[in-house]
Design a protein around this motif. Structure first.
Motif, PDB file in Angstrom:
ATOM      1  N   SER A 237      10.355   4.495  -3.591  1.00 30.13           N
ATOM      2  CA  SER A 237      10.803   2.955  -4.078  1.00 30.13           C
ATOM      3  C   SER A 237       9.563   2.045  -3.889  1.00 30.13           C
ATOM      4  CB  SER A 237      12.001   2.654  -3.269  1.00 30.13           C
ATOM      5  OG  SER A 237      12.699   1.399  -3.657  1.00 30.13           O
ATOM      6  N   GLY A 238       9.826   0.972  -3.064  1.00 30.98           N
ATOM      7  CA  GLY A 238       8.801  -0.209  -3.086  1.00 30.98           C
ATOM      8  C   GLY A 238       7.682   0.467  -2.104  1.00 30.98           C
ATOM      9  N   ASP A 239       7.494   1.573  -1.571  1.00 30.23           N
ATOM     10  CA  ASP A 239       6.474   2.184  -0.914  1.00 30.23           C
ATOM     11  C   ASP A 239       5.815   3.161  -1.569  1.00 30.23           C
ATOM     12  OD1 ASP A 239       5.830   0.825   1.332  1.00 30.23           O
ATOM     13  OD2 ASP A 239       7.477   1.722   2.545  1.00 30.23           O
ATOM     14  N   GLU A 240       6.353   3.548  -2.877  1.00 29.90           N
ATOM     15  CA  GLU A 240       5.670   4.512  -3.686  1.00 29.90           C
ATOM     16  C   GLU A 240       4.279   4.557  -3.826  1.00 29.90           C
ATOM     17  OE1 GLU A 240       5.914   7.068  -7.966  1.00 29.90           O
ATOM     18  OE2 GLU A 240       7.405   5.602  -7.281  1.00 29.90           O
ATOM     19  N   PHE A 241       3.943   3.083  -4.187  1.00 27.16           N
ATOM     20  CA  PHE A 241       2.386   2.955  -4.434  1.00 27.16           C
ATOM     21  C   PHE A 241       1.791   2.009  -3.364  1.00 27.16           C
ATOM     22  CE2 PHE A 241       4.641   3.087  -8.678  1.00 27.16           C
ATOM     23  CZ  PHE A 241       3.948   4.324  -9.030  1.00 27.16           C
ATOM     24  N   TRP A 242       2.015   2.477  -2.142  1.00 28.65           N
ATOM     25  CA  TRP A 242       1.688   1.612  -0.764  1.00 28.65           C
ATOM     26  C   TRP A 242       0.156   1.592  -0.828  1.00 28.65           C
ATOM     27  CZ3 TRP A 242      -1.572   4.262   2.327  1.00 28.65           C
ATOM     28  CH2 TRP A 242      -1.333   5.807   2.179  1.00 28.65           C
ATOM     29  N   VAL A 254      -2.694 -12.017  -6.238  1.00 28.01           N
ATOM     30  CA  VAL A 254      -3.422 -10.772  -7.160  1.00 28.01           C
ATOM     31  C   VAL A 254      -2.345  -9.993  -7.998  1.00 28.01           C
ATOM     32  CG1 VAL A 254      -5.029 -10.710  -5.598  1.00 28.01           C
ATOM     33  CG2 VAL A 254      -3.238  -9.361  -5.149  1.00 28.01           C
ATOM     34  N   GLN A 255      -0.965 -10.602  -7.915  1.00 24.55           N
ATOM     35  CA  GLN A 255       0.151 -10.039  -8.705  1.00 24.55           C
ATOM     36  C   GLN A 255       0.205  -8.618  -8.150  1.00 24.55           C
ATOM     37  OE1 GLN A 255      -0.660 -11.052 -12.968  1.00 24.55           O
ATOM     38  NE2 GLN A 255      -2.480 -12.253 -12.047  1.00 24.55           N
ATOM     39  N   GLU A 256       0.259  -8.350  -6.856  1.00 19.76           N
ATOM     40  CA  GLU A 256       0.502  -7.007  -6.476  1.00 19.76           C
ATOM     41  C   GLU A 256       1.844  -7.051  -5.525  1.00 19.76           C
ATOM     42  OE1 GLU A 256       0.431  -3.935  -6.478  1.00 19.76           O
ATOM     43  OE2 GLU A 256      -1.167  -3.237  -7.521  1.00 19.76           O
ATOM     44  N   CYS A 257       2.085  -5.616  -5.065  1.00 21.55           N
ATOM     45  CA  CYS A 257       3.155  -5.764  -4.167  1.00 21.55           C
ATOM     46  C   CYS A 257       2.724  -5.945  -2.913  1.00 21.55           C
ATOM     47  CB  CYS A 257       3.606  -4.132  -4.307  1.00 21.55           C
ATOM     48  SG  CYS A 257       2.204  -2.961  -4.097  1.00 21.55           S
ATOM     49  N   GLY A 258       3.536  -6.360  -2.030  1.00 19.64           N
ATOM     50  CA  GLY A 258       3.141  -7.084  -0.458  1.00 19.64           C
ATOM     51  C   GLY A 258       3.477  -5.726   0.458  1.00 19.64           C
ATOM     52  N   GLY A 259       3.246  -6.478   1.679  1.00 22.38           N
ATOM     53  CA  GLY A 259       3.503  -5.364   2.874  1.00 22.38           C
ATOM     54  C   GLY A 259       2.230  -4.623   3.355  1.00 22.38           C
ATOM     55  N   GLY A 260       0.893  -4.859   2.660  1.00 27.85           N
ATOM     56  CA  GLY A 260      -0.130  -4.190   3.011  1.00 27.85           C
ATOM     57  C   GLY A 260      -0.315  -2.710   2.629  1.00 27.85           C
ATOM     58  N   ASN A 261      -1.432  -2.163   2.897  1.00 21.78           N
ATOM     59  CA  ASN A 261      -1.475  -0.708   2.309  1.00 21.78           C
ATOM     60  C   ASN A 261      -1.954   0.317   3.390  1.00 21.78           C
ATOM     61  OD1 ASN A 261      -4.263  -1.612   2.627  1.00 21.78           O
ATOM     62  ND2 ASN A 261      -4.963  -0.850   0.497  1.00 21.78           N
ATOM     63  N   ALA A 333       5.732   1.092   7.002  1.00 23.23           N
ATOM     64  CA  ALA A 333       6.840   0.939   5.952  1.00 23.23           C
ATOM     65  C   ALA A 333       7.231  -0.371   5.455  1.00 23.23           C
ATOM     66  CB  ALA A 333       7.749   1.890   6.961  1.00 23.23           C
ATOM     67  N   HIS A 334       7.648  -0.213   4.143  1.00 23.78           N
ATOM     68  CA  HIS A 334       7.973  -1.524   3.473  1.00 23.78           C
ATOM     69  C   HIS A 334       9.011  -1.277   2.419  1.00 23.78           C
ATOM     70  CE1 HIS A 334       7.332  -5.852   3.051  1.00 23.78           C
ATOM     71  NE2 HIS A 334       7.081  -5.422   1.663  1.00 23.78           N
ATOM     72  N   GLY A 335      10.032  -0.215   2.638  1.00 25.57           N
ATOM     73  CA  GLY A 335      10.808  -0.261   1.854  1.00 25.57           C
ATOM     74  C   GLY A 335      10.671   1.142   0.623  1.00 25.57           C
ATOM     75  N   TYR A 336      10.308   2.289   0.743  1.00 24.08           N
ATOM     76  CA  TYR A 336      10.945   2.869   2.054  1.00 24.08           C
ATOM     77  C   TYR A 336      10.218   4.617   2.302  1.00 24.08           C
ATOM     78  CZ  TYR A 336      14.152   5.968  -0.697  1.00 24.08           C
ATOM     79  OH  TYR A 336      14.698   6.659  -1.618  1.00 24.08           O
ATOM     80  N   PHE A 337      10.221   5.111   3.199  1.00 24.92           N
ATOM     81  CA  PHE A 337       9.735   6.586   3.346  1.00 24.92           C
ATOM     82  C   PHE A 337      10.894   7.521   3.748  1.00 24.92           C
ATOM     83  CE2 PHE A 337       5.662   4.673   3.519  1.00 24.92           C
ATOM     84  CZ  PHE A 337       4.569   5.622   3.189  1.00 24.92           C
ATOM     85  N   SER A 338      10.746   8.681   3.124  1.00 25.39           N
ATOM     86  CA  SER A 338      11.878   9.685   3.141  1.00 25.39           C
ATOM     87  C   SER A 338      10.860  10.536   4.261  1.00 25.39           C
ATOM     88  CB  SER A 338      12.045  10.540   2.244  1.00 25.39           C
ATOM     89  OG  SER A 338      12.691   9.814   1.217  1.00 25.39           O
ATOM     90  N   THR A 339      11.449  10.992   5.469  1.00 21.99           N
ATOM     91  CA  THR A 339      10.818  11.663   6.529  1.00 21.99           C
ATOM     92  C   THR A 339      11.619  12.699   7.024  1.00 21.99           C
ATOM     93  OG1 THR A 339      11.792   9.961   8.062  1.00 21.99           O
ATOM     94  CG2 THR A 339       9.637   9.588   7.338  1.00 21.99           C
ATOM     95  N   THR A 340      10.911  13.935   7.371  1.00 22.69           N
ATOM     96  CA  THR A 340      11.453  14.849   8.098  1.00 22.69           C
ATOM     97  C   THR A 340      10.727  15.532   9.283  1.00 22.69           C
ATOM     98  OG1 THR A 340      12.926  16.952   8.093  1.00 22.69           O
ATOM     99  CG2 THR A 340      11.086  16.462   6.410  1.00 22.69           C
TER     100      THR A 340
END
Length: 594
Positions: A237-242, A254-261, A333-340
């Motif tokens: 989702s929003g983290d796909e291109f973290w 800079v017209q980019e997703c937030g949350g840092g990388n 994590a900024h919405g979201y990670f699938s984890t196991t």
């Protein structure tokens, strides 16, 4: 996952086998075992398959030609093979997938048994004319203890099929069990396997933010001597291109997703930091520009490899008879990670009780907080240029002891983890360009010793370089082009030492370079794509003489060149059956014999 430009980011757009294990595997790079045909538009990768020991395996079919057209799970029953005993030299998962020609997004795929993950990856996107098919494998030998018991499993590939998204996914999977023999002895596998998470059959946990965690409280044996955690953390989702996101304070500018990388998986035991796992920047087959990944996807896109965290210093603590919480979170994590995650435990078979404690943990008090810098500047005309930098380096030691039948064993994990990222922007009336240069690195030493001299250690280095250059140009008539070039790398070195002397070494290098340009008219409609090309190079060698080399290139969506074995003796790939050329965790070559 959505292609990046449609997702709202940016503008428009060891001993015995040496003497007896004489078998080598050819390590084919694809399912058929023959070189792919030049010009094919089907999926082709340079990755090696899992090398096999001698002998004929017993096969257990998990499911066959199942269709995935919705978000329901596909359950299956499992029973161990009746004719291969319970001691196996190797257990291999094989799975084959395909998707019908048409339109379909890439989809997350996972296979499970008794709560344990057997496979994790994504699917290839089809085109109107190509129905891609692909083959994946995973070495599951370390999960032998679980596989000796019957259980419930399920396949999960959430898919939407309607008048717009027409691609139907098909899949089959089986387990191959290779009986132990004199020349292919059974591995010293973990004595217990514990899945994290609440689902008894298996599924991932969603971690939306850094405080979310995947946790399981476990009652473990009282004689644990070694413990490891296999970790998967997949961005969604929003983290796909973290890896292209920027800190919130610069996102609008800079017209980019937030949350840092910065992203990193954090492991804890009873709330105490216990280890870290780097997050690989996987790019899925619909990511950024789908044509980049036809017919060759990015590094590990179709078949993720877990990262194994050494928790052995906690063996004494885990053996105290009390329940213990093992947990996983994702920093940033900024919405979201699938984890196991899956916990693997070795027991002291000659002692009912192991005693011990953690004696040193310098990871405590070192939060994963990166340092951010910026040289962004806007001139009088409103043109913006400059860099955003993100850096973090941590060094830590975790040490503990466990007293059992071998006496007092002191174990330590010493690790340096580093993250370095530069995002360079050029934004004006005709240009939007973002250049990402990122490097994640981990250097670790796991050491166990009995007394002052007898020491076994494992040294590992992992590097995940990533470069993405996204260059969007707007013409005077309002049409635009979006040129993308990418470089991904997966580079590892592993070395086992006894009394300070190397006894086994292995090196892996897997790189994928891709380029393509999307062309849009003034209304924003895609009119064409040009200049598609890619190259993959896979290298593996170890100190027992294994050598694997495969190189390929693609152009205009078709395989252009393919060469395998060049640079190896006799120009042929040869891989010892006990090796792990795919980068999966390797316990057979890391055994501690006490």
């Amino acid at each position: 996952m959505l292609p990046k430009r449609f997702a709202g980011f940016g503008p428009v757009v060891t001993g015995l086998f040496v003497a007896l294990g004489l078998s080598m595997s050819a390590g084919a790079a694809h399912a058929a075992g023959n070189d792919p045909v030049i010009g094919t538009r089907n999926v082709v990768v340079a990755d090696p398959t899992v090398p096999r020991p001698p002998g004929t395996p017993c096969v257990v079919q998990l499911f066959n030609d199942v269709t995935f057209t919705d978000f329901n799970t596909r359950p299956y029953d499992y029973a161990p093979p009746a004719s291969c005993g319970s001691r196996w030299s190797k257990v291999v998962l094989e799975a084959d997938f395909s998707v019908t020609a048409g339109r379909q997004f890439d989809r997350t795929a996972s296979l499970w048994l008794s709560g344990v993950n057997l496979y994790f990856g994504t699917t290839q996107e089809p085109s109107a004319a190509v129905s891609p098919s692909w083959h994946v494998e995973r070495d599951l030998t370390d999960y032998t203890t679980m596989l000796r018991q019957p259980g419930k499993g399920q396949a999960i590939i959430g898919n939407v099929v309607n008048s717009t998204y027409t691609g139907i996914i098909h899949g089959s999977a089986r387990l191959l069990f290779y009986p132990a023999s004199l020349i292919a002895p059974a591995a010293q596998v973990p004595d217990a396997v514990y899945p994290l998470g609440a689902d008894a059959v298996g599924d991932t946990a969603i971690l939306n933010g850094p405080t979310d965690k995947l946790a399981k409280t476990l009652s473990l044996p009282r004689n644990v001597v070694r413990a490891y955690l296999d970790v998967f953390a997949q961005s969604q989702s929003g983290d796909e291109f973290w890896y292209t996101c920027v800190p919130d304070q610069y996102a609008a500018q800079v017209q980019e997703c937030g949350g840092g990388n910065f992203r990193e998986a954090e492991v804890s035991i009873d709330g105490q930091p216990a280890g870290v796992a780097p997050v690989y920047p996987w790019i899925y087959t619909g990511g950024i520009d789908p044509y980049l990944w036809r017919p060759t996807p990015g590094v590990q896109t179709l078949n993720f490899m877990p990262y194994r965290v050494d928790l052995t210093p906690f063996a004494g603590q885990l053996s105290d008879g009390s329940p213990h919480e093992v947990a996983l979170s994702v920093a940033g994590a900024h919405g979201y990670f699938s984890t196991t995650a899956t916990l693997l435990v070795y027991r002291d078979r000659h002692a009912q009780q192991v005693n011990g404690h953690i004696t040193r943990n310098t990871l405590v008090g070192q939060p994963p907080t990166p340092t951010i810098g910026s040289t962004l500047a806007t001139d009088s005309s409103g043109n913006l240029t400059g860099d955003i930098t993100t850096q973090l380096t941590r060094q830590f030691v975790i040490e503990g002891y466990a007293t059992g039948s071998s006496g007092r064993v002191v174990s330590s994990v010493t690790q340096t983890v580093g993250f370095n990222d530069v995002q360079r922007f050029t934004i004006n009336a005709s240009t939007y360009r973002q250049q990402t240069e990122q490097l994640t690195q981990v250097d670790s030493v796991s050491q166990s010793r009995v007394g002052p001299l007898l020491t076994v250690e494992y040294r590992a280095h992992a590097a995940y370089p990533l470069s993405v250059d996204y260059n969007q140009q707007v013409a005077s008539d309002g049409s635009l082009s979006a040129a993308t070039t990418t470089h991904q790398g997966y580079i590892t070195h592993g070395e086992r030492r006894l009394l300070g002397f190397p006894v086994y070494k292995a090196d892996i290098s897997n790189t994928v370079d891709s380029a393509d340009t999307l062309n849009f008219d003034a209304s924003g409609a895609l009119t064409s794509h040009t200049g598609q090309q890619s190259a993959q190079s896979f290298r593996f060698n170890d100190s027992f003489g294994s050598c694997y080399r495969t190189d390929l290139s693609t152009a205009s969506g078709a395989l252009a060149t393919y060469a395998t074995g060049q640079g190896c003796p006799d120009q042929q790939n040869r891989v010892w059956w006990i090796a792990h050329p795919d980068g999966s965790p390797d316990s057979r070559n890391l055994q501690v014999d006490w």
